[in-house]
Design an enzyme around this catalytic site. Structure first.
Site, PDB file in Angstrom:
ATOM      1  N   HIS A  78      15.010  -6.561 -19.679  1.00  0.00           N
ATOM      2  CA  HIS A  78      16.326  -6.559 -19.016  1.00  0.00           C
ATOM      3  C   HIS A  78      17.071  -7.859 -19.267  1.00  0.00           C
ATOM      4  CE1 HIS A  78      15.256  -9.047 -15.412  1.00  0.00           C
ATOM      5  NE2 HIS A  78      14.073  -8.471 -15.506  1.00  0.00           N
ATOM      6  N   ASP A  80      19.732  -9.012 -17.316  1.00  0.00           N
ATOM      7  CA  ASP A  80      20.295  -9.689 -16.147  1.00  0.00           C
ATOM      8  C   ASP A  80      19.293 -10.649 -15.528  1.00  0.00           C
ATOM      9  OD1 ASP A  80      18.778  -7.388 -15.299  1.00  0.00           O
ATOM     10  OD2 ASP A  80      19.582  -7.675 -13.283  1.00  0.00           O
ATOM     11  N   ASP A 140      12.951 -14.634 -16.617  1.00  0.00           N
ATOM     12  CA  ASP A 140      12.940 -13.268 -16.103  1.00  0.00           C
ATOM     13  C   ASP A 140      14.351 -12.703 -16.235  1.00  0.00           C
ATOM     14  OD1 ASP A 140      12.457 -10.902 -14.758  1.00  0.00           O
ATOM     15  OD2 ASP A 140      12.296 -11.828 -12.780  1.00  0.00           O
ATOM     16  N   GLU A 174      18.520  -4.741 -13.710  1.00  0.00           N
ATOM     17  CA  GLU A 174      17.152  -4.521 -13.239  1.00  0.00           C
ATOM     18  C   GLU A 174      16.891  -5.267 -11.942  1.00  0.00           C
ATOM     19  OE1 GLU A 174      12.794  -5.281 -12.829  1.00  0.00           O
ATOM     20  OE2 GLU A 174      14.453  -6.712 -12.976  1.00  0.00           O
ATOM     21  N   GLU A 175      17.448  -6.465 -11.824  1.00  0.00           N
ATOM     22  CA  GLU A 175      17.171  -7.296 -10.660  1.00  0.00           C
ATOM     23  C   GLU A 175      17.765  -6.746  -9.370  1.00  0.00           C
ATOM     24  OE1 GLU A 175      15.063  -9.447 -10.597  1.00  0.00           O
ATOM     25  OE2 GLU A 175      14.901 -10.473 -12.529  1.00  0.00           O
ATOM     26  N   ASP A 197       8.236  -7.812 -19.177  1.00  0.00           N
ATOM     27  CA  ASP A 197       8.952  -8.312 -17.995  1.00  0.00           C
ATOM     28  C   ASP A 197       7.977  -8.837 -16.955  1.00  0.00           C
ATOM     29  OD1 ASP A 197      10.998  -8.804 -16.161  1.00  0.00           O
ATOM     30  OD2 ASP A 197      11.018  -6.759 -15.412  1.00  0.00           O
ATOM     31  N   HIS A 379      13.003 -16.508 -10.281  1.00  0.00           N
ATOM     32  CA  HIS A 379      14.065 -16.335  -9.276  1.00  0.00           C
ATOM     33  C   HIS A 379      14.404 -17.616  -8.521  1.00  0.00           C
ATOM     34  CE1 HIS A 379      13.584 -11.652  -8.806  1.00  0.00           C
ATOM     35  NE2 HIS A 379      13.482 -12.072 -10.072  1.00  0.00           N
TER      36      HIS A 379
END
Length: 406
Positions: A78, A80, A140, A174-175, A197, A379
């Site tokens: 992903h 994003d 990520d 995705e997030e 991922d 994150h």
């Protein structure tokens, strides 16, 4: 361009998704990275490289001669990054780690402390790519994107390595839980796939949480505090009581491994109306249902105390454990183990304490276990990835896509 250079180029794009947005993709800026990726895939020799109107990027590498009959395999990541920390203006740094506390930002005093982040002990003597302490890094999942692009570029420039058709897909959003929502499984054309991922080097995952989100709304009655006796029904205090009725040890801060949790991730309100936003997670379906029931029972009790309709609970299920979809295709896990071992990596099979596009795609008919990227502390501003892990995962993906006997 090597995988490290590629990764550093990708993290310069601000591609955060937005859970409050109803557009597809949730942020238009994700398309800037998507456009660049489609152009790059086409330039390195992949066919039909394009970004669709919803921000999904697709391309495929043709099979080498004699391998046309090998079932198509997919690689997915992903684009994003999470909305949990600032994602624009990423200033990545490469530092050599020798066991010391790493000062990410001398002005703010943000550090990577090995006492707080024990995973650092595995990388003494290695170069780490870290943040400047003000943003997330974006490993990520831009690490996964960079690893996939580098792997298919290597295969495109080494036609002597036999492989079947390889489909590549990069998703937005995705997030915020929508990465697979508009994924064109049929057009993608793969029989099976891997999402790239995951976390630290060696991780293979084919199990994830069953997941739901809940919104608890408390309706109160506000009266001037000077004359509120026996009249005020303070929604904030009732919400506080609701929080206290859930087991305090079953939160993310106190759980690990296969333990599920209740996670209060947002709250707002006043005396009249208060809202609590929860995510519920459990590896067992029955466990998730029990957590949902616990919320409803807590609301029912408070409604007995304060009057019917005081507390409302709305629950929306998000995704399910993909294990049941992967178990008929365990050869995918065997292939991943073998590829890692061939690259000198010790594979570790761990459940995903979260979600992944692969879980939802598996239920859409595309069996899709998850592989590591090599990163850690996702994150947040303490996110990092060892530089060698990016290189190792390119080697793993090349081996994984290599076909034998054709």
């Amino acid at each position: 361009m090597n995988v490290i250079e590629r990764f550093l180029r990708y993290v310069a794009y601000d591609s955060q998704s937005d859970e409050t947005s109803e557009t597809v993709p949730s942020t238009e800026k994700q398309k800037l990275l998507g456009t660049a990726l489609a152009e790059e895939l086409g330039a390195i020799g992949l066919q039909n490289a394009h970004m669709d109107e919803k921000g999904y990027v697709y391309a495929w590498l043709p099979a080498t001669p004699g391998c046309e009959g090998v079932p198509c395999m997919g690689l997915i990541a992903h684009m994003d990054t999470a909305p949990d920390a600032p994602g624009g203006g990423v200033k990545a740094q490469i530092v050599r780690y020798e066991g010391q506390e790493i000062v990410l930002n001398p002005e703010t005093g943000v550090t990577l402390d090995p006492q707080a982040f024990e995973s650092l002990s595995r990388y003494v003597g290695k170069e780490l790519i870290v943040t400047d302490g003000t943003t997330l890094l974006g490993a990520d999942d831009k690490a996964g994107v960079a690893e996939i692009v580098s792997a298919v570029e290597y295969l495109a420039t080494h036609p002597e390595i036999p492989h079947g058709r390889i489909a590549v897909g990069f998703t937005p959003d995705e997030e915020v839980g929508r990465g697979a929502t508009h994924f064109d499984v049929e057009g993608f054309g793969a029989a099976v796939a891997y999402t790239v991922d995951g976390g630290e080097l060696g991780e293979i995952s084919y199990e994830n949480f069953n997941a739901a989100q809940a919104v608890v709304t408390v309706h109160g009655v506000n009266i001037h505090p000077g004359s509120a006796k026996n009249k005020m029904k303070n929604a904030l205090l009732i919400a506080h009581d609701f929080v206290g009725m859930l087991p305090p040890a079953e939160t993310p801060a106190h759980t690990e491994g296969r333990e599920g949790f209740y996670h209060l991730n947002q709250m707002e309100g006043d005396e009249t109306t208060a809202r609590l936003h929860y995510i519920l997670r459990d590896f067992e379906r029955a466990g998730l249902e029990a957590r949902e029931a616990r919320l409803r029972e807590s609301a029912a009790y408070l409604n007995q105390v304060w009057g019917e309709g005081t507390v409302e609970v709305q629950i929306k299920e998000q995704y399910a454990n993909m294990r049941q979809q992967i178990e008929p295709h365990m050869y995918l896990i065997l292939k991943a183990r073998a590829a890692m071992e061939a690259c000198g990596i010790t594979p570790r099979e761990l459940p995903v304490r979260g979600g992944t596009d692969g879980a939802r795609l598996s239920f859409l008919g595309l069996p899709c276990p998850n592989l590591c990227t090599g990163g850690a502390n996702f994150h947040g501003v303490h996110e990092y990835i060892p530089a060698f892990a990016l290189e190792k995962m390119v080697d793993v993906l090349v081996r994984l896509m290599t076909a034998e006997g054709c």
